[in-house]
Design a protein around this motif. Structure first.
Motif, PDB file in Angstrom:
ATOM      1  N   SER A   1       0.824  -1.206   0.000  1.00  0.00           N
ATOM      2  CA  SER A   1       0.000   0.000   0.000  1.00  0.00           C
ATOM      3  C   SER A   1       0.859   1.256   0.000  1.00  0.00           C
TER       4      SER A   1
ATOM      5  N   LEU B   1       0.839   4.063  -2.759  1.00  0.00           N
ATOM      6  CA  LEU B   1       0.633   5.479  -2.447  1.00  0.00           C
ATOM      7  C   LEU B   1       1.734   6.338  -3.063  1.00  0.00           C
TER       8      LEU B   1
ATOM      9  N   PRO C   1      -1.962  11.018  -0.343  1.00  0.00           N
ATOM     10  CA  PRO C   1      -2.072   9.789   0.465  1.00  0.00           C
ATOM     11  C   PRO C   1      -2.692  10.052   1.830  1.00  0.00           C
ATOM     12  N   GLU C   2      -2.252  11.134   2.512  1.00  0.00           N
ATOM     13  CA  GLU C   2      -2.847  11.477   3.797  1.00  0.00           C
ATOM     14  C   GLU C   2      -4.342  11.749   3.648  1.00  0.00           C
TER      15      GLU C   2
ATOM     16  N   ALA D   1      -6.398  10.580   1.293  1.00  0.00           N
ATOM     17  CA  ALA D   1      -7.119   9.333   1.024  1.00  0.00           C
ATOM     18  C   ALA D   1      -7.271   8.498   2.286  1.00  0.00           C
ATOM     19  N   VAL D   2      -6.195   8.376   3.062  1.00  0.00           N
ATOM     20  CA  VAL D   2      -6.235   7.571   4.276  1.00  0.00           C
ATOM     21  C   VAL D   2      -7.177   8.175   5.306  1.00  0.00           C
TER      22      VAL D   2
ATOM     23  N   ASP E   1     -10.860   7.835   4.218  1.00  0.00           N
ATOM     24  CA  ASP E   1     -11.291   6.446   4.340  1.00  0.00           C
ATOM     25  C   ASP E   1     -11.469   6.063   5.806  1.00  0.00           C
TER      26      ASP E   1
ATOM     27  N   ASN F   1      -2.914  10.149  11.695  1.00  0.00           N
ATOM     28  CA  ASN F   1      -2.209  10.135  10.423  1.00  0.00           C
ATOM     29  C   ASN F   1      -1.754  11.538  10.043  1.00  0.00           C
TER      30      ASN F   1
ATOM     31  N   VAL G   1      -3.956   5.920  -5.533  1.00  0.00           N
ATOM     32  CA  VAL G   1      -3.872   6.512  -4.194  1.00  0.00           C
ATOM     33  C   VAL G   1      -5.084   6.118  -3.356  1.00  0.00           C
TER      34      VAL G   1
ATOM     35  N   GLY H   1      -4.751   3.719  -0.194  1.00  0.00           N
ATOM     36  CA  GLY H   1      -5.109   4.311   1.088  1.00  0.00           C
ATOM     37  C   GLY H   1      -6.110   3.460   1.846  1.00  0.00           C
ATOM     38  N   ASP H   2      -7.080   2.920   1.134  1.00  0.00           N
ATOM     39  CA  ASP H   2      -8.083   2.063   1.765  1.00  0.00           C
ATOM     40  C   ASP H   2      -7.437   0.798   2.323  1.00  0.00           C
TER      41      ASP H   2
ATOM     42  N   THR I   1       2.393   7.464   4.463  1.00  0.00           N
ATOM     43  CA  THR I   1       1.712   8.445   3.617  1.00  0.00           C
ATOM     44  C   THR I   1       2.586   9.658   3.329  1.00  0.00           C
TER      45      THR I   1
END
Length: 319
Positions: A15, A19, A56-57, A59-60, A63, A76, A188, A192-193, A222
Motif C-alpha cells: 500500500s 501510495l 495519500p494522507e 485518502a487515508v 477512508d 495520520n 492513491v 489508502g483504503d 503516507t
C-alpha cells in the motif's frame, strides 16, 4: 496467526508503494496542468505539489473517517506533520545545508504555526464536528488564494521568467497526463483504503493502539511522496521547493485534510491526541525559530530534528 500478520505487513508495504507511485503520477500530471495555466515553479511547489504529495494522507484520513476510525484519521495527519518537519527536513539538511528565503520563513512559517493552533483548538474537546471541519477547510482555501494572489502581485517579474504568457511555450496537457491523473488518483485511493484496513488489523493483533499505528507507521507511509519530492528537489538545486513542499503539505494536512475528513463524518479521537499535538507544536515552533533566526538549517540541526523523530517512534511503539 503469524501467517495472517505477515500478510497484513505485506499489504502495508504494498500500500505504501502504491501510495508513493500514485502520488508521483498525480503530482506530475497536476504540475503539467499548472504550468499550462501559467504558474511559476515556486508557486507550484508551495501549492500544487504540496497538496499533491498530501493525497495519500487525504485518502487515508477520508477512508478512516468513513469507517469511524477517528484516531487513524487524525493521528495520520498529526504524525505526518511531525514526520515531515522533523525527519524529512532533518534528513534533507543532513544531506545539504538548507538556506531559506526570508519570504518563505515570514509568510509560510507563520501560516504553519497558525495551522497548528487552528487544529489544536478544534481538537481541544477530542471531537471535530462538520462545522469545525468546514471552518478548517475554509482557512486552507483562504490561505491558498492569498498565497497565489500575493505571489502573482509581488513577483510578476520573476514569474515572467519561469512562466511565459505565450501558451505555446507551455507544456500541453495531453492524453498521457490525463491517464496519469486518473490512474494516480485511483491508485492513491485504493492503496489508502488497504493501508487503513491492514494497519487497523495489525494494531488490534499486536495490542498497539490505533492512535500509535496511525501516528507512526501510517503517517510515515503516507509521507513518502513528500520525502521523495524533497530529495528530488534537493538534487536539482531547488532548496526552496524542498522546504516549501513540506511546509505547504503541513498547512494542508492540518486544515484541509482534517476539514474534509470531518465533513465526511464527525471525528472522535482519544486523549492521546494531546501528546501528539504538544509534540507537533513544539517541533513547529523550534523549526520556525531555527529558520527565522539563522535563515539556514544546518547539518547539526537536521541531525537533532531527525533524532527527535526516532525518539518519538520509540516512545510510541515501545510505550
Amino acid at each position: 496467526m503469524v501467517q495472517e500478520t505477515l500478510v497484513q505487513i505485506g499489504i502495508v508495504v504494498a500500500s505504501v508503494v502504491g501510495l508513493w507511485i500514485g502520488a508521483r503520477w498525480l503530482v506530475d500530471a497536476v504540475v503539467n496542468l499548472a504550468r499550462r495555466a501559467g504558474l511559476s515553479d515556486l508557486t507550484i511547489g508551495l501549492t500544487i505539489v504540496a497538496v499533491g504529495t498530501s493525497t495519500p494522507e487525504l485518502a487515508v484520513s477520508i477512508d478512516a473517517a468513513a469507517k469511524g476510525l477517528g484516531d487513524i484519521a487524525v493521528a495520520n495527519v498529526l504524525g505526518s506533520n511531525v514526520y515531515n518537519l522533523a525527519f524529512i527536513l532533518g534528513v534533507v539538511a543532513i544531506v545539504r545545508v538548507i538556506p531559506i528565503a526570508e519570504s518563505l520563513v515570514k509568510r509560510d512559517g507563520v501560516a504553519l504555526l497558525a495551522s497548528v493552533v487552528a487544529v489544536g483548538v478544534v481538537l481541544a474537546d477530542l471531537v471535530v464536528t462538520r462545522l469545525e471541519g468546514a471552518i478548517l477547510l475554509s482557512l486552507f482555501v483562504g490561505y491558498t488564494a492569498w498565497l497565489l494572489r500575493a505571489n502573482r502581485a509581488g513577483n510578476a517579474a520573476a514569474e515572467s521568467d519561469t512562466a511565459s504568457t505565450d501558451t505555446t511555450d507551455r507544456p500541453a496537457f495531453g492524453a498521457r497526463d490525463a491517464a496519469l491523473l486518473v490512474g494516480g488518483l485511483a491508485l492513491v485511493l485504493v492503496s489508502g483504503d488497504r493501508l487503513v484496513v491492514a494497519a487497523s488489523a495489525l494494531a488490534r493483533g499486536a495490542g498497539v493502539s490505533e492512535w500509535v499505528i496511525g501516528g507512526t507507521i501510517v503517517a510515515a507511509g503516507t509521507s513518502t511522496p513528500e520525502f521523495a519530492v524533497s530529495l528530488v528537489a534537493l538534487r536539482r538545486g531547488s532548496l526552496g521547493v524542498s522546504v516549501g513542499n513540506v511546509v505547504g503539505s503541513n498547512v494542508f494536512n492540518a486544515t484541509g485534510i482534517v476539514g474534509v475528513a470531518a465533513l465526511v463524518a464527525p471525528l472522535s479521537v482519544s486523549p492521546s491526541t494531546f501528546a501528539t499535538l504538544a509534540w507537533l507544536a513544539g517541533i513547529s515552533v523550534v523549526m520556525v525559530a531555527a529558520l527565522w533566526t539563522g535563515r539556514v538549517l544546518s547539518r547539526v540541526e537536521g541531525s537533532l530534528f531527525a533524532g527527535s523523530e526516532v525518539v518519538r517512534w520509540a516512545l510510541g511503539l515501545l510505550g
